[in-house]
Design a protein around this motif. Structure first.
Motif, mmCIF file in Angstrom:
data_model
loop_
_atom_site.group_PDB
_atom_site.id
_atom_site.type_symbol
_atom_site.label_atom_id
_atom_site.label_comp_id
_atom_site.label_asym_id
_atom_site.label_seq_id
_atom_site.Cartn_x
_atom_site.Cartn_y
_atom_site.Cartn_z
ATOM 1 N N MET A 1 0.966 -1.220 -0.355
ATOM 2 C CA MET A 1 0.006 0.008 -0.123
ATOM 3 C C MET A 1 0.904 1.400 -0.007
ATOM 4 S SD MET A 1 -3.154 1.385 0.558
ATOM 5 C CE MET A 1 -4.315 0.770 2.221
ATOM 6 N N GLY A 2 0.749 2.076 -0.933
ATOM 7 C CA GLY A 2 1.569 3.479 -1.185
ATOM 8 C C GLY A 2 1.020 4.329 0.061
ATOM 9 N N PRO A 3 1.993 5.001 0.914
ATOM 10 C CA PRO A 3 1.603 5.803 2.072
ATOM 11 C C PRO A 3 0.798 7.075 1.528
ATOM 12 C CG PRO A 3 4.043 6.248 1.294
ATOM 13 C CD PRO A 3 3.364 5.089 0.297
ATOM 14 N N VAL A 4 -0.013 7.479 2.512
ATOM 15 C CA VAL A 4 -0.689 8.709 2.258
ATOM 16 C C VAL A 4 -0.003 9.920 2.979
ATOM 17 C CG1 VAL A 4 -2.751 10.148 3.061
ATOM 18 C CG2 VAL A 4 -2.930 7.513 2.487
ATOM 19 N N LEU A 5 0.686 10.918 2.345
ATOM 20 C CA LEU A 5 1.557 11.984 2.667
ATOM 21 C C LEU A 5 0.765 13.259 2.558
ATOM 22 C CD1 LEU A 5 4.433 10.844 0.046
ATOM 23 C CD2 LEU A 5 4.077 9.924 2.350
ATOM 24 N N PRO A 6 1.224 14.024 3.742
ATOM 25 C CA PRO A 6 0.875 15.392 3.964
ATOM 26 C C PRO A 6 1.695 16.112 2.493
ATOM 27 C CG PRO A 6 2.284 15.022 5.618
ATOM 28 C CD PRO A 6 1.901 13.443 4.786
ATOM 29 N N PRO A 7 1.086 17.117 2.098
ATOM 30 C CA PRO A 7 1.735 17.905 0.716
ATOM 31 C C PRO A 7 2.908 18.782 1.216
ATOM 32 C CG PRO A 7 -0.385 18.683 1.112
ATOM 33 C CD PRO A 7 -0.198 17.631 2.224
ATOM 34 N N THR A 8 3.818 18.319 2.024
ATOM 35 C CA THR A 8 4.797 19.184 2.328
ATOM 36 C C THR A 8 5.748 19.245 1.020
ATOM 37 O OG1 THR A 8 6.300 17.382 2.869
ATOM 38 C CG2 THR A 8 4.960 18.297 4.753
ATOM 39 N N ALA A 9 6.978 20.186 1.072
ATOM 40 C CA ALA A 9 7.498 20.341 -0.073
ATOM 41 C C ALA A 9 8.606 18.931 -0.439
ATOM 42 C CB ALA A 9 8.571 21.582 0.171
ATOM 43 N N ASP A 10 8.960 18.479 0.816
ATOM 44 C CA ASP A 10 9.635 17.083 0.581
ATOM 45 C C ASP A 10 8.807 16.079 -0.122
ATOM 46 O OD1 ASP A 10 11.994 18.308 1.653
ATOM 47 O OD2 ASP A 10 11.791 17.050 3.675
ATOM 48 N N ASN A 11 7.481 16.109 0.519
ATOM 49 C CA ASN A 11 6.625 14.958 -0.166
ATOM 50 C C ASN A 11 6.240 15.298 -1.813
ATOM 51 O OD1 ASN A 11 6.812 13.438 2.185
ATOM 52 N ND2 ASN A 11 4.957 14.287 2.946
ATOM 53 N N ARG A 20 8.701 10.876 -12.198
ATOM 54 C CA ARG A 20 9.571 10.664 -13.513
ATOM 55 C C ARG A 20 10.188 9.159 -13.230
ATOM 56 N NH1 ARG A 20 11.067 15.689 -11.000
ATOM 57 N NH2 ARG A 20 12.076 14.572 -9.333
ATOM 58 N N ALA A 21 10.007 8.379 -12.245
ATOM 59 C CA ALA A 21 10.315 6.862 -12.408
ATOM 60 C C ALA A 21 9.156 6.084 -13.039
ATOM 61 C CB ALA A 21 10.730 6.543 -11.167
ATOM 62 N N GLY A 22 8.146 6.764 -13.482
ATOM 63 C CA GLY A 22 7.106 5.745 -14.232
ATOM 64 C C GLY A 22 6.113 5.186 -13.253
ATOM 65 N N GLY A 23 6.003 5.817 -11.942
ATOM 66 C CA GLY A 23 5.114 5.390 -11.023
ATOM 67 C C GLY A 23 3.855 6.167 -10.949
ATOM 68 N N LEU A 24 2.993 5.697 -10.062
ATOM 69 C CA LEU A 24 1.604 6.480 -9.846
ATOM 70 C C LEU A 24 1.498 6.883 -8.473
ATOM 71 C CD1 LEU A 24 -0.582 3.765 -11.584
ATOM 72 C CD2 LEU A 24 0.768 5.467 -12.745
ATOM 73 N N VAL A 25 0.904 8.240 -8.679
ATOM 74 C CA VAL A 25 0.433 9.115 -7.282
ATOM 75 C C VAL A 25 -0.958 9.213 -7.287
ATOM 76 C CG1 VAL A 25 0.741 11.267 -6.274
ATOM 77 C CG2 VAL A 25 2.804 10.187 -7.481
ATOM 78 N N GLY A 26 -1.517 8.917 -6.170
ATOM 79 C CA GLY A 26 -2.973 9.499 -5.997
ATOM 80 C C GLY A 26 -2.936 11.067 -5.605
ATOM 81 N N ASP A 168 -3.284 -0.386 -3.336
ATOM 82 C CA ASP A 168 -2.108 -1.316 -3.715
ATOM 83 C C ASP A 168 -1.512 -0.626 -5.276
ATOM 84 O OD1 ASP A 168 -2.780 -2.540 -1.598
ATOM 85 O OD2 ASP A 168 -3.803 -3.927 -2.585
ATOM 86 N N ALA A 169 -2.159 -0.047 -5.962
ATOM 87 C CA ALA A 169 -1.754 0.367 -7.429
ATOM 88 C C ALA A 169 -0.891 1.674 -7.279
ATOM 89 C CB ALA A 169 -2.959 0.366 -8.219
ATOM 90 N N VAL A 170 -0.995 2.579 -6.130
ATOM 91 C CA VAL A 170 -0.400 3.764 -6.399
ATOM 92 C C VAL A 170 0.858 3.666 -5.411
ATOM 93 C CG1 VAL A 170 -1.999 5.176 -6.632
ATOM 94 C CG2 VAL A 170 -1.603 4.552 -4.211
ATOM 95 N N ASP A 171 2.150 4.204 -5.708
ATOM 96 C CA ASP A 171 3.360 4.560 -5.069
ATOM 97 C C ASP A 171 3.090 5.469 -3.681
ATOM 98 O OD1 ASP A 171 5.211 2.843 -6.621
ATOM 99 O OD2 ASP A 171 4.205 4.211 -8.004
ATOM 100 N N CYS A 172 2.316 6.533 -4.070
ATOM 101 C CA CYS A 172 1.940 7.179 -3.017
ATOM 102 C C CYS A 172 0.673 7.959 -3.150
ATOM 103 C CB CYS A 172 3.108 8.228 -2.359
ATOM 104 S SG CYS A 172 3.305 9.435 -3.736
ATOM 105 N N ILE A 173 0.100 8.645 -2.081
ATOM 106 C CA ILE A 173 -1.082 9.154 -2.221
ATOM 107 C C ILE A 173 -0.728 10.709 -1.476
ATOM 108 C CG2 ILE A 173 -3.644 9.826 -1.462
ATOM 109 C CD1 ILE A 173 -3.734 6.440 -1.396
ATOM 110 N N LEU A 174 -0.986 11.793 -2.250
ATOM 111 C CA LEU A 174 -0.816 13.271 -1.581
ATOM 112 C C LEU A 174 -2.193 13.512 -0.946
ATOM 113 C CD1 LEU A 174 1.128 14.905 -4.309
ATOM 114 C CD2 LEU A 174 1.887 14.509 -1.897
ATOM 115 N N ASP A 175 -1.963 13.907 0.190
ATOM 116 C CA ASP A 175 -3.121 14.141 0.949
ATOM 117 C C ASP A 175 -3.666 15.716 0.906
ATOM 118 O OD1 ASP A 175 -5.496 14.638 2.678
ATOM 119 O OD2 ASP A 175 -4.800 13.482 4.155
ATOM 120 N N GLY A 176 -4.722 16.070 0.112
ATOM 121 C CA GLY A 176 -4.785 17.513 -0.123
ATOM 122 C C GLY A 176 -6.201 17.962 0.491
ATOM 123 N N GLY A 177 -6.675 17.104 1.659
ATOM 124 C CA GLY A 177 -8.005 17.299 2.107
ATOM 125 C C GLY A 177 -8.988 16.855 1.258
#
Ligand code: TXA
Ligand code: MG
Length: 349
Positions: A1-11, A20-26, A168-177
């Motif tokens: 399961m890709g992690p759910v990330l707060p949208p900080t500059a690092d994330n 860029r690596a061909g992955g998928l982002v929520g 399961d299909a995403v590498d990470c999810i950005l949490d924008g509320g």
């Protein structure tokens, strides 16, 4: 399961590296969450179709920064040579409305892979009005992003819904509320004579678009001869529980024998309607998405509300006419009716 990330500059940097690596982002947008991949990388696009189990004939929307038509042409996304003078003027006027819940279908430029457009010679483009989407696109370039649900299912309007649908299909999810609009963008096709035709209704309707741009726009989906969007098949946005659209409000019908002993849920437009219906049918679990039936709030809560109803273990779900006909037919109400028509089947009783 890709992690759910707060949208900080690092994330955001991390999510851009995933792309860029061909992955998928929520990806959060103001309408619904998208399943984002590098829109110019055919291998990433193939992963999107596979993750969603989406038919390969149904093209994706390419999400861009809110730039001008000239920038889209310069970036190889739009083929200016196939735009008539009239279509070019209309496209320029509509593009100027970005960012917002408006997708514009234009001649596909050479930089866009076949698969993004499902082989069509057009490409659907949209600049989302969401700071997280814009910050990611600024780092990564254009992203293809269909709604982040399995094909035919309910679109996600918060990060947790993306995790439930496609975690399961995403590498990470950005949490924008939670999404502020809650319904997918209006899709407009521009014809050679410079008209716009609405292929999918959304909150910005034909009258609004014409009013602010002067471009004549037809609310095309009601015309039998209208150009079709491959993805607007009739069954869509549907809960797994059988979901029936009533021909009139439940209180005005005799459903006593039909409801029977099985747990049945009913979606009403207002809490007052729901209370009235519960009083008549004690066995029916009636509720409203917004207590007052405020259209924008109802739209914003619609998909989360359908997911919640689906999770409650009802045998059957019913829906009052939604929105009620007496409210008329503004763009938002029209879009809501469109989604409810696709989420339900007609009541058999
Ligand atoms: O609000 C939205 O538009 C969301 C967010 C994530 O931006 N995205 C979204 O994407 O709803 P999707 O893939 O679920 O729906 C895209 C719709 C489909 O009905 C598709 O058939 C249509 O746009 N579409 C895409 N490219 C098209 C094209 N070249 N011509 C006609 N219709 C097109
Ligand atoms: Mg979708």
């Amino acid at each position: 399961m890709g992690p759910v990330l707060p949208p900080t500059a690092d994330n955001l940097d991390r999510a851009a590296a995933v792309l860029r690596a061909g992955g998928l982002v929520g990806l959060p947008t103001e309408t619904v969450y998208g399943l984002a991949g590098d829109g110019l990388d055919a291998a990433a696009i193939a992963r999107i179709y596979a993750a969603k189990e989406r038919p390969r004939f149904n093209p994706l929307i390419l999400h861009v920064a809110p730039v001008s038509l000239e920038d889209l042409v310069a970036g190889g996304l739009v083929d200016a040579a196939r735009l008539s003078t009239a279509a070019r003027a209309s496209a320029r006027a509509l593009v100027a409305l970005w960012p917002g819940p408006l997708t514009i279908v234009l001649p596909r430029g050479p930089a866009v892979p076949d698969l993004t457009a499902a082989g069509l010679d057009t490409i659907a483009l949209r600049a989302p009005d969401h700071p997280v989407a814009q910050a990611l696109i600024a780092r990564s370039g254009p992203v293809a992003a269909p709604s982040a649900n399995r094909s035919g299912r309910i679109s996600p309007t918060c990060a947790a819904d993306v995790a439930a649908e496609l975690g399961d299909a995403v590498d990470c999810i950005l949490d924008g509320g939670p999404c502020t609009v809650g319904l997918e963008s209006t899709v407009v096709h521009i014809t050679d004579d410079g008209h716009g035709v609405v292929l999918r209704p959304g909150t910005w309707d034909a009258d609004h678009l014409t009013g602010v741009t002067g471009v004549p726009i037809h609310p095309g989906t009601d015309r039998p001869d209208a150009p079709r969007s491959p993805g607007t098949t009739s069954r869509h946005y549907a809960p797994r529980t059988p979901f029936f659209a009533l021909p009139a409000r439940a209180v005005d019908l005799d459903l006593t024998t039909w409801i029977g002993p099985h747990p049945t849920g009913l979606l009403c437009w207002t809490e007052a309607h729901a209370a009235e219906t519960r009083a008549r049918y004690p066995g029916l679990s009636a509720s409203a998405l917004d207590p007052d039936g405020h259209p924008a709030r109802t739209a914003q809560r619609l998909y989360a509300g359908l997911r919640a109803l689906d999770a409650r273990g009802f045998d059957t779900l019913l829906c009052d006419p939604f929105p009620p006909p007496e409210l008329g037919d503004t763009g938002l109400l029209h879009a809501l009716r469109d989604r409810m028509r696709r989420a339900t089947v007609p009541f058999p009783g």
